[in-house]
Design a protein around this motif. Structure first.
Motif, mmCIF file in Angstrom:
data_model
loop_
_atom_site.group_PDB
_atom_site.id
_atom_site.type_symbol
_atom_site.label_atom_id
_atom_site.label_comp_id
_atom_site.label_asym_id
_atom_site.label_seq_id
_atom_site.Cartn_x
_atom_site.Cartn_y
_atom_site.Cartn_z
ATOM 1 N N ALA A 1 69.886 4.861 90.838
ATOM 2 C CA ALA A 1 69.193 5.092 89.561
ATOM 3 C C ALA A 1 69.492 6.480 89.015
ATOM 4 O O ALA A 1 69.699 6.651 87.812
ATOM 5 C CB ALA A 1 67.689 4.907 89.750
ATOM 6 N N ASN B 1 71.475 7.253 85.608
ATOM 7 C CA ASN B 1 70.751 8.037 84.601
ATOM 8 C C ASN B 1 71.656 9.057 83.903
ATOM 9 O O ASN B 1 71.386 9.447 82.777
ATOM 10 C CB ASN B 1 69.551 8.734 85.240
ATOM 11 C CG ASN B 1 68.674 9.403 84.215
ATOM 12 O OD1 ASN B 1 68.112 8.746 83.351
ATOM 13 N ND2 ASN B 1 68.570 10.727 84.287
ATOM 14 N N LYS C 1 69.908 5.318 80.464
ATOM 15 C CA LYS C 1 68.567 5.183 81.026
ATOM 16 C C LYS C 1 68.365 3.740 81.485
ATOM 17 O O LYS C 1 68.701 2.799 80.778
ATOM 18 C CB LYS C 1 67.518 5.562 79.978
ATOM 19 C CG LYS C 1 66.106 5.606 80.533
ATOM 20 C CD LYS C 1 65.148 6.243 79.549
ATOM 21 C CE LYS C 1 64.547 5.211 78.647
ATOM 22 N NZ LYS C 1 63.429 5.707 77.850
ATOM 23 N N VAL C 2 67.850 3.583 82.682
ATOM 24 C CA VAL C 2 67.542 2.280 83.257
ATOM 25 C C VAL C 2 66.037 2.234 83.487
ATOM 26 O O VAL C 2 65.458 3.200 83.976
ATOM 27 C CB VAL C 2 68.289 2.088 84.597
ATOM 28 C CG1 VAL C 2 67.876 0.810 85.284
ATOM 29 C CG2 VAL C 2 69.786 2.118 84.367
ATOM 30 N N SER C 3 65.413 1.124 83.156
ATOM 31 C CA SER C 3 63.970 0.997 83.352
ATOM 32 C C SER C 3 63.639 0.854 84.834
ATOM 33 O O SER C 3 63.976 -0.153 85.461
ATOM 34 C CB SER C 3 63.432 -0.212 82.586
ATOM 35 O OG SER C 3 62.078 -0.442 82.953
ATOM 36 N N ILE C 4 62.972 1.864 85.378
ATOM 37 C CA ILE C 4 62.530 1.794 86.768
ATOM 38 C C ILE C 4 61.386 0.797 86.892
ATOM 39 O O ILE C 4 61.223 0.146 87.929
ATOM 40 C CB ILE C 4 62.127 3.203 87.281
ATOM 41 C CG1 ILE C 4 63.315 4.169 87.169
ATOM 42 C CG2 ILE C 4 61.625 3.141 88.726
ATOM 43 C CD1 ILE C 4 64.555 3.754 87.922
ATOM 44 N N LEU D 1 63.199 -2.462 87.158
ATOM 45 C CA LEU D 1 63.878 -2.481 88.452
ATOM 46 C C LEU D 1 62.892 -2.839 89.557
ATOM 47 O O LEU D 1 63.116 -3.757 90.349
ATOM 48 C CB LEU D 1 64.522 -1.112 88.708
ATOM 49 C CG LEU D 1 65.415 -0.953 89.927
ATOM 50 C CD1 LEU D 1 66.343 0.232 89.722
ATOM 51 C CD2 LEU D 1 64.649 -0.778 91.207
ATOM 52 N N HIS E 1 61.258 1.439 76.358
ATOM 53 C CA HIS E 1 62.635 1.119 76.716
ATOM 54 C C HIS E 1 63.234 0.192 75.681
ATOM 55 O O HIS E 1 62.525 -0.583 75.041
ATOM 56 C CB HIS E 1 62.707 0.412 78.085
ATOM 57 C CG HIS E 1 62.413 1.300 79.239
ATOM 58 N ND1 HIS E 1 63.290 2.260 79.678
ATOM 59 C CD2 HIS E 1 61.348 1.365 80.058
ATOM 60 C CE1 HIS E 1 62.769 2.882 80.716
ATOM 61 N NE2 HIS E 1 61.586 2.362 80.969
ATOM 62 N N GLU F 1 68.027 -1.327 78.380
ATOM 63 C CA GLU F 1 67.500 -0.570 79.529
ATOM 64 C C GLU F 1 66.684 -1.472 80.451
ATOM 65 O O GLU F 1 66.737 -1.338 81.677
ATOM 66 C CB GLU F 1 66.657 0.601 79.036
ATOM 67 C CG GLU F 1 67.463 1.648 78.305
ATOM 68 C CD GLU F 1 66.624 2.593 77.466
ATOM 69 O OE1 GLU F 1 67.218 3.542 76.925
ATOM 70 O OE2 GLU F 1 65.386 2.401 77.334
ATOM 71 N N GLY G 1 67.718 -2.442 84.249
ATOM 72 C CA GLY G 1 66.751 -2.248 85.333
ATOM 73 C C GLY G 1 66.523 -3.525 86.114
ATOM 74 O O GLY G 1 66.481 -3.525 87.347
ATOM 75 N N THR G 2 66.401 -4.637 85.392
ATOM 76 C CA THR G 2 66.202 -5.929 86.039
ATOM 77 C C THR G 2 67.412 -6.298 86.899
ATOM 78 O O THR G 2 67.255 -6.751 88.040
ATOM 79 C CB THR G 2 65.952 -7.021 84.981
ATOM 80 O OG1 THR G 2 64.752 -6.696 84.261
ATOM 81 C CG2 THR G 2 65.805 -8.395 85.617
ATOM 82 N N GLY H 1 67.455 -4.081 89.999
ATOM 83 C CA GLY H 1 66.392 -4.525 90.908
ATOM 84 C C GLY H 1 66.741 -5.830 91.602
ATOM 85 O O GLY H 1 66.492 -5.990 92.806
#
Length: 191
Positions: A113, A117, A121-124, A127, A167, A171, A175-176, A179
């Motif tokens: 991550a 970044n 930007k990735v959605s934590i 994730l 987001h 993003e 994140g998905t 994850g």
């Protein structure tokens, strides 16, 4: 709807989902789970949560979940130090392989991550919700109902982050995907 979305994002925050996931794995696989749960919750949940709040209160970030991509690196680096300490302690404790693996997976995921970044930007939130929704049902017996509930938690989390404009759709998708890949890696590493 904004207040509902904010509440759901808090309820299904990465910190909470991570704590539930690790505790469940420890309870399901470790004959003496409390030390492992204590270490994991302390170094993977509590310390990062405190760091997030302190960075926000000191004005170094604009919000607790660090919406601005350029502000995330400092939280990721500090959290990684905490997670690595937790991993080292857990690898010294007589705990289950599952607990050690999920903690080490958390450290590796944080590095991924952090590297992503620098580019995007990735959605934590997305994730962790995807990881949670795939892995937790396995430790609850694998019934279809648990996977449906996991999918609902993921969907509600993604909706809340999108609705409150925390987001972009990209993003959340990224994140998905991360994850989901981490969840599949973790589950395949168990076998």
């Amino acid at each position: 709807m904004h207040k509902l979305a904010s509440l759901l994002a808090e309820i299904f925050s990465p910190f909470i989902l991570c704590g539930i996931l690790i505790s469940t794995i420890a309870l399901a696989t470790d004959p003496h789970p409390l030390p492992a749960i204590g270490v994991a919750l302390g170094f993977l949940v509590l310390v990062p949560q405190v760091l997030s709040v302190r960075l926000y209160k000191s004005g170094k970030t604009t919000d607790r979940f660090v919406q601005v991509r350029e502000q995330r690196t400092q939280l990721y680096v500090r959290t990684l130090v905490s997670v690595v300490i937790g991993c080292l302690l857990l690898n010294l404790l007589p705990t289950s392989r599952d607990v050690q693996l999920i903690m080490n997976t958390a450290a590796a995921t944080l590095v991924v991550a952090m590297l992503l970044n620098f580019i995007i930007k990735v959605s934590i939130h997305a994730l962790m919700a995807a990881l949670f929704g795939i892995v937790l049902p396995v430790y609850l017996g694998g019934a279809t109902l648990y996977f449906v509930v996991g999918a609902l938690i993921w969907a509600v989390t993604v909706w809340a982050r999108l609705h409150n404009k925390r987001h972009s759709a990209l993003e959340l998708v990224l994140g998905t995907l991360v994850g989901g890949i981490v969840a599949l890696f973790y589950l395949s590493a168990l076998n």
